[in-house]
Scaffold this active site. Structure first.
Site, PDB file in Angstrom:
ATOM      1  N   SER A  54       0.816  -1.219   0.000  1.00  0.00           N
ATOM      2  CA  SER A  54       0.000   0.000   0.000  1.00  0.00           C
ATOM      3  C   SER A  54       0.849   1.269   0.000  1.00  0.00           C
ATOM      4  O   SER A  54       1.594   1.535   0.942  1.00  0.00           O
ATOM      5  CB  SER A  54      -0.893  -0.019   1.253  1.00  0.00           C
ATOM      6  OG  SER A  54      -1.254   1.279   1.651  1.00  0.00           O
ATOM      7  N   ASN A 107      -7.929   0.275  -4.991  1.00  0.00           N
ATOM      8  CA  ASN A 107      -8.222   1.468  -5.801  1.00  0.00           C
ATOM      9  C   ASN A 107      -8.149   1.192  -7.290  1.00  0.00           C
ATOM     10  O   ASN A 107      -8.968   1.696  -8.056  1.00  0.00           O
ATOM     11  CB  ASN A 107      -7.229   2.591  -5.465  1.00  0.00           C
ATOM     12  CG  ASN A 107      -7.527   3.225  -4.117  1.00  0.00           C
ATOM     13  OD1 ASN A 107      -8.658   3.203  -3.654  1.00  0.00           O
ATOM     14  ND2 ASN A 107      -6.515   3.782  -3.500  1.00  0.00           N
ATOM     15  N   TRP A 110      -8.307   5.268   9.620  1.00  0.00           N
ATOM     16  CA  TRP A 110      -7.935   4.655   8.346  1.00  0.00           C
ATOM     17  C   TRP A 110      -7.373   5.708   7.397  1.00  0.00           C
ATOM     18  O   TRP A 110      -8.028   6.702   7.125  1.00  0.00           O
ATOM     19  CB  TRP A 110      -9.151   3.999   7.692  1.00  0.00           C
ATOM     20  CG  TRP A 110      -8.918   3.581   6.275  1.00  0.00           C
ATOM     21  CD1 TRP A 110      -7.941   2.755   5.809  1.00  0.00           C
ATOM     22  CD2 TRP A 110      -9.677   3.984   5.139  1.00  0.00           C
ATOM     23  NE1 TRP A 110      -8.050   2.618   4.442  1.00  0.00           N
ATOM     24  CE2 TRP A 110      -9.114   3.353   4.005  1.00  0.00           C
ATOM     25  CE3 TRP A 110     -10.790   4.813   4.954  1.00  0.00           C
ATOM     26  CZ2 TRP A 110      -9.606   3.542   2.704  1.00  0.00           C
ATOM     27  CZ3 TRP A 110     -11.291   4.986   3.674  1.00  0.00           C
ATOM     28  CH2 TRP A 110     -10.704   4.359   2.570  1.00  0.00           C
ATOM     29  N   GLY A 111      -6.164   5.462   6.924  1.00  0.00           N
ATOM     30  CA  GLY A 111      -5.623   6.300   5.865  1.00  0.00           C
ATOM     31  C   GLY A 111      -4.507   7.219   6.308  1.00  0.00           C
ATOM     32  O   GLY A 111      -4.541   7.791   7.397  1.00  0.00           O
ATOM     33  N   ASN A 112      -3.536   7.368   5.403  1.00  0.00           N
ATOM     34  CA  ASN A 112      -2.483   8.361   5.586  1.00  0.00           C
ATOM     35  C   ASN A 112      -3.092   9.751   5.796  1.00  0.00           C
ATOM     36  O   ASN A 112      -2.580  10.563   6.569  1.00  0.00           O
ATOM     37  CB  ASN A 112      -1.587   8.344   4.344  1.00  0.00           C
ATOM     38  CG  ASN A 112      -0.680   9.535   4.260  1.00  0.00           C
ATOM     39  OD1 ASN A 112       0.199   9.714   5.103  1.00  0.00           O
ATOM     40  ND2 ASN A 112      -0.902  10.393   3.274  1.00  0.00           N
ATOM     41  N   ASP A 113      -4.221   9.999   5.138  1.00  0.00           N
ATOM     42  CA  ASP A 113      -4.861  11.312   5.219  1.00  0.00           C
ATOM     43  C   ASP A 113      -5.607  11.532   6.526  1.00  0.00           C
ATOM     44  O   ASP A 113      -6.260  12.558   6.694  1.00  0.00           O
ATOM     45  CB  ASP A 113      -5.797  11.536   4.021  1.00  0.00           C
ATOM     46  CG  ASP A 113      -6.663  10.321   3.741  1.00  0.00           C
ATOM     47  OD1 ASP A 113      -6.989   9.593   4.698  1.00  0.00           O
ATOM     48  OD2 ASP A 113      -7.008  10.097   2.563  1.00  0.00           O
TER      49      ASP A 113
END
Lengths: 200, 200
Positions: B14, B54, B182-185
């Protein structure tokens, strides 16, 4: 130098679009950009691209509620789990286009997203849209009549098709020229790009 | 007061997990949290939850490259489109567990993600993993031998199952107790929660 333009493709069905709608005007002001609100039908975008709504993956849907609550708290804006979800937004979006013609597009867009995600009101109903229109300084009855006009219906289809053609697959979607940004969580990156801090 | 623990579920397949891996240690230091790196197999998580990568939505896959480039520039870290994608990461993840037993889990995890996303090296190959292990101060041959041990294989399955049971559906996934991120963001939101600025 010409001011950059941010095109903001919105559909009130999307909670992350509501969240972004509470911040995008201030962002545009900070970077000296012109903001153009563009209604589009997210359901058709998902259909055209093979993308799926978050709630189609149950674990993702469950997590989304916690995530949305955090963002709302982070932004300091109201957010409720609306009684009906998903909801038909086609009339609301057409009304958004009619509001645009009346020079009140952003006011209507902001109000309709807040009505749904901030207040849990049923924006698929004419009665709700009449009240939202009034709050945005519009003649609601005239606006609703316009939602049945072929030109308005075509304009919504056209916005949606255009977004898909330019690469959109979800909402909110922002364009600066042909640079695309997807998601409320990309507002920081969008601002950096517009401020010239990122070349990508 | 006990230090909070951040569990970081990672899989080098990922790219957003690689990006997060370049920031999470500094974040943990800033908020005084203990960071626990936990290898898990993203492919199995997607399978178990019905989520999809994705790249299964072509428009999303195309956009991801631009988005990753922006984040890499924002963070000031190298990022390349690796020659092989997706790639088998099961040996790399088992090696990550073996490295953990040797007290070098974070060093190996960081190095293997950088090898793949920062340098485009083929981390499915034993040769690459030997070099990565050496760079992380480990005996690569011993590490690779351990990846064939049933206990290590079980530990990877167990981490993966546990993450799914606790609600994970993608990567990177962080837990603070049973609060999931959840997520880098979401690193900003995670930090705010740990700093006590968000209650959600």
């Amino acid at each position: 130098m010409t001011e950059p333009v941010i095109e903001f493709f919105w559909d009130p069905v999307s909670p992350y679009t509501y969240l972004a709608s509470t911040r995008i005007e201030a962002l545009a002001l900070r970077v000296g950009a012109v903001l153009r609100w563009r209604p589009f039908l997210l359901g058709k975008v998902l259909e055209a691209t093979g993308n799926r709504p978050n709630i189609d993956v149950p674990a993702k849907g469950r997590h989304m509620l916690a995530d949305l609550a955090r963002w709302a708290q982070h932004y300091g804006v109201p957010l409720v789990a609306p009684p009906i979800f998903p909801i038909s937004t086609v009339t609301a979006l057409r009304a958004g286009l009619a509001a645009e013609q009346a020079g009140r597009g952003p006011a209507f867009a902001t109000a309709v997203m807040r009505a749904y995600w901030g207040e849990g009101r049923d924006i698929s109903q004419a009665q709700t849209l009449l009240a939202v229109a009034a709050a945005a300084g519009l003649d609601g009855a005239a606006l609703l009549a316009q939602t049945q006009e072929p030109a308005i219906k075509d304009a919504l289809r056209s916005n949606t098709d255009e977004a898909v053609r330019r690469g959109a697959f979800g909402a909110p979607t922002f364009f600066v020229g042909e640079q695309m940004f997807w998601g409320n969580d990309r507002l920081g990156i969008l601002e950096e790009c517009l401020a010239g801090d990122l070349s990508a």
